[in-house]
Design a protein around this motif. Structure first.
Motif, PDB file in Angstrom:
ATOM      1  N   ALA A  64       6.920 -29.674  -2.747  1.00  0.00           N
ATOM      2  CA  ALA A  64       8.060 -29.221  -3.515  1.00  0.00           C
ATOM      3  C   ALA A  64       8.189 -27.539  -3.555  1.00  0.00           C
ATOM      4  CB  ALA A  64       7.568 -29.646  -4.989  1.00  0.00           C
ATOM      5  N   VAL A  65       7.103 -26.910  -3.431  1.00  0.00           N
ATOM      6  CA  VAL A  65       7.314 -25.320  -3.440  1.00  0.00           C
ATOM      7  C   VAL A  65       8.075 -24.933  -2.308  1.00  0.00           C
ATOM      8  CG1 VAL A  65       6.158 -23.232  -2.966  1.00  0.00           C
ATOM      9  CG2 VAL A  65       5.256 -24.881  -4.684  1.00  0.00           C
ATOM     10  N   ASN A  66       7.716 -25.448  -0.962  1.00  0.00           N
ATOM     11  CA  ASN A  66       8.379 -25.414   0.300  1.00  0.00           C
ATOM     12  C   ASN A  66       9.672 -25.682   0.250  1.00  0.00           C
ATOM     13  OD1 ASN A  66       6.041 -24.306   1.285  1.00  0.00           O
ATOM     14  ND2 ASN A  66       5.455 -26.175   2.030  1.00  0.00           N
ATOM     15  N   GLN A  67       9.978 -27.015  -0.425  1.00  0.00           N
ATOM     16  CA  GLN A  67      11.607 -27.315  -0.609  1.00  0.00           C
ATOM     17  C   GLN A  67      12.409 -26.595  -1.408  1.00  0.00           C
ATOM     18  OE1 GLN A  67      12.147 -31.216  -2.142  1.00  0.00           O
ATOM     19  NE2 GLN A  67      13.702 -31.919  -0.504  1.00  0.00           N
ATOM     20  N   ILE A  68      11.918 -26.254  -2.583  1.00  0.00           N
ATOM     21  CA  ILE A  68      12.440 -25.068  -3.289  1.00  0.00           C
ATOM     22  C   ILE A  68      12.770 -23.721  -2.568  1.00  0.00           C
ATOM     23  CG2 ILE A  68      12.470 -23.388  -5.326  1.00  0.00           C
ATOM     24  CD1 ILE A  68      10.865 -25.622  -6.713  1.00  0.00           C
ATOM     25  N   ARG A  69      11.983 -23.291  -2.114  1.00  0.00           N
ATOM     26  CA  ARG A  69      12.233 -22.002  -1.025  1.00  0.00           C
ATOM     27  C   ARG A  69      13.108 -22.313  -0.041  1.00  0.00           C
ATOM     28  NH1 ARG A  69       8.529 -20.124   2.016  1.00  0.00           N
ATOM     29  NH2 ARG A  69       9.179 -18.254   2.002  1.00  0.00           N
ATOM     30  N   GLY A  70      13.196 -23.502   0.743  1.00  0.00           N
ATOM     31  CA  GLY A  70      14.222 -23.525   1.836  1.00  0.00           C
ATOM     32  C   GLY A  70      15.516 -23.695   1.357  1.00  0.00           C
ATOM     33  N   LEU A  71      15.733 -24.631   0.278  1.00  0.00           N
ATOM     34  CA  LEU A  71      17.107 -24.852  -0.164  1.00  0.00           C
ATOM     35  C   LEU A  71      17.556 -23.641  -0.867  1.00  0.00           C
ATOM     36  CD1 LEU A  71      16.254 -28.241  -2.621  1.00  0.00           C
ATOM     37  CD2 LEU A  71      17.759 -27.936  -0.252  1.00  0.00           C
TER      38      LEU A  71
END
Length: 213
Positions: free
Chosen positions: A142-149
């Motif tokens: 979830a953290v990586n997805q937020i950063r990526g978006l």
């Protein structure tokens, strides 16, 4: 050989565990096979409770600790073997009967390392650790997805959950950063998911702390 003599002569029973059917391989004191049968779950319980005390060997797989404790309560000695130590003894024509025989053969090897049967409390702790581990992976995702978006919109948050938790509220509240309302809603959902995962992990951490005291 009638059933009474067959059961009396059995000194070792190797059981290949499954969800609904169980393959048994019975051996006498001389190492000769005297029984081979497949039983349903209920029939296995009936058979084992009537069987004179003997050595029961099984792979340490799903359900093995439950069956191990149950068979111990029937008066049997139970030993569990890690699957990797059974695999070398499986014949090329793999089937349930061959698997049960392989479990027996592995159990007879000198120096074989057996797996201790876990108590209910130990299984509880194991379950908590397994679920917690999956939650940690989900949190990282979830953290990586937020950063990526956000990075796709030119907003860079340094690596690490702490940075995301600290900076994300301000990013979502900033009306001048060009993010659409739809996008903010998506990221907000991820933020709430992250908080929910954190709460579950903290709850499991508390339970672990209470158990190990």
């Amino acid at each position: 050989m009638n059933k009474h003599i067959e059961n009396r002569d059995i000194k070792v029973v190797a059981i290949d565990l499954a969800k609904n059917s169980f393959q048994l391989h019975g051996v006498d004191a001389n190492g000769h096979k005297v029984m081979g049968k497949k039983l349903t779950r209920n029939k296995l319980k009936i058979f084992m409770v009537k069987l004179p005390p003997c050595l029961v060997v099984m792979e340490s797989c799903s359900g093995a600790h439950y069956w191990g404790r149950l068979f111990q309560s029937y008066g049997h000695e139970v030993k569990l073997i890690a699957p990797q130590f059974v695999k070398p003894f499986v014949k090329s024509n793999k089937n349930d009967a061959a698997d049960a025989q392989a479990i027996y053969e592995a159990s007879q090897r000198p120096g074989m390392r057996f797996v201790a049967i876990k108590s209910d409390e130990q299984l509880d702790i194991q379950a908590i650790h397994r679920v917690r581990s999956q939650l940690v992976k989900a949190r990282t995702a979830a953290v990586n997805q937020i950063r990526g978006l956000l990075l796709e919109h030119g907003i860079d948050i340094p690596k690490g959950r702490a940075h995301v938790l600290r900076k994300l509220p301000g990013i979502l509240e900033d009306a001048e950063n060009g993010l659409s309302g739809r996008f903010r809603s998506v990221v907000h959902d991820l933020q709430e998911e992250l908080r929910h995962i954190d709460q579950r992990i903290q709850r499991y951490d508390t339970q672990i702390g209470q158990i190990v005291r």
